[in-house]
Design an enzyme around this catalytic site. Structure first.
Site: not given
Length: 283
Positions: A55, A80, A85, A120, A135
């Site tokens: 998120e 939570r 990445c 990334h 990943d």
């Protein structure tokens, strides 16, 4: 004055892996403290992806995620919450090194066939004599590690993915109805902490970043991929069927909770305001 580093000091100290609360992390993903192996890596990878959401709430709220491991642990392990990445990758890499795996932190170019950015973070992990692509921070795409072998195909919860090698470059592809589509491309060049700080600044703040102007949240499990992009919640299945639901600002909290994301009242208020503004930019 020259400062020398003792030969006994592990290189991983630059990543501050000791700051990770490993017991809390393993409890969060409900995994045991097992010795390094390909089987254990597979279990850890799947558990991480199925437990901790992808998120972009912080960039949406105009906050750059803090990449210090203590901050990542507080957010992704003790709350939570999820992240994108760099947070996922740095957390997983630290956990793996604490468990005894050899890890290389890498960077990949997203959608290389469309001149996408090299922003990334992914990992190459050594286990049982084999290198694997790990990943955990690629949204609703990679559920299991993939052997770093030319032509290797792994079913990722119903969506086949494969790795192809061209010289030093590996390309991860996903099978679609139109054929194999490149997802990202990378090599095994080790990165440094400052590299991810630079990437993180761009991804979290640049107006052209896909994570600054709209809400993004992904969940992946066998047979189901859920993607909240802007105000559209899309549920996809391996057979190609999907459902799309529009999410109003009033439904944002319930939708995020269903994706295992819980915000504080302050975060939720700010997120609703930013969310509504993104949906109605003229208002």
């Amino acid at each position: 004055m020259t400062v020398t580093t003792p030969a006994s000091q592990p290189q991983t100290d630059v990543w501050h892996v000791a700051d990770l609360d490993l017991d809390a992390y393993l409890a969060r993903i409900e995994q045991p403290h097992a010795r390094p192996s390909a089987e254990a890596l597979h279990a850890l990878h799947e558990a991480h992806v199925r437990t901790i959401p992808f998120e972009n709430i912080d960039p949406l709220l105009e906050r750059s995620p803090v990449l210090e491991l203590g901050a990542i642990t507080g957010k992704l392990v003790h709350r939570r919450r999820g992240g994108y990445c760099y947070e996922h990758g740095l957390l997983f890499a630290a956990a793996l090194e604490r468990l005894g795996y050899r890890v290389t932190r890498c960077t990949a170019r997203v959608q290389p066939h469309k001149s996408g950015p090299q922003t990334h973070m992914n990992l190459v992990v050594h286990a049982d004599g084999t290198d694997f692509l790990a990943d955990v921070g690629f949204g609703a795409s990679v559920l299991y590690p993939m052997p770093l072998r030319d032509g290797a195909v792994v079913d990722q919860g119903g969506w086949p993915h494969r790795l192809l090698r061209d010289g030093r470059v590996w390309t991860l592809e996903k099978q679609t109805p139109q054929g194999w589509e490149p997802v990202h491309a990378f090599d095994e060049t080790p990165q440094r902490p400052i590299d991810y700080e630079v990437f993180n600044h761009y991804v979290a703040t640049h107006p052209h970043s896909p994570f600054t102007g709209r809400l993004v949240a992904f969940r992946l499990e066998p047979g189901r991929s859920r993607k909240l992009i802007g105000d559209q919640l899309v549920v996809e299945r391996p057979d190609g069927s999907s459902d799309t639901t529009s999410v109003a600002p009033a439904d944002l909290d319930a939708t995020l909770r269903a994706l295992d994301i819980e915000l504080t009242p302050e975060e939720l208020e700010l997120a609703r305001a930013r969310y509504a503004g993104a949906l109605n930019p003229e208002g």
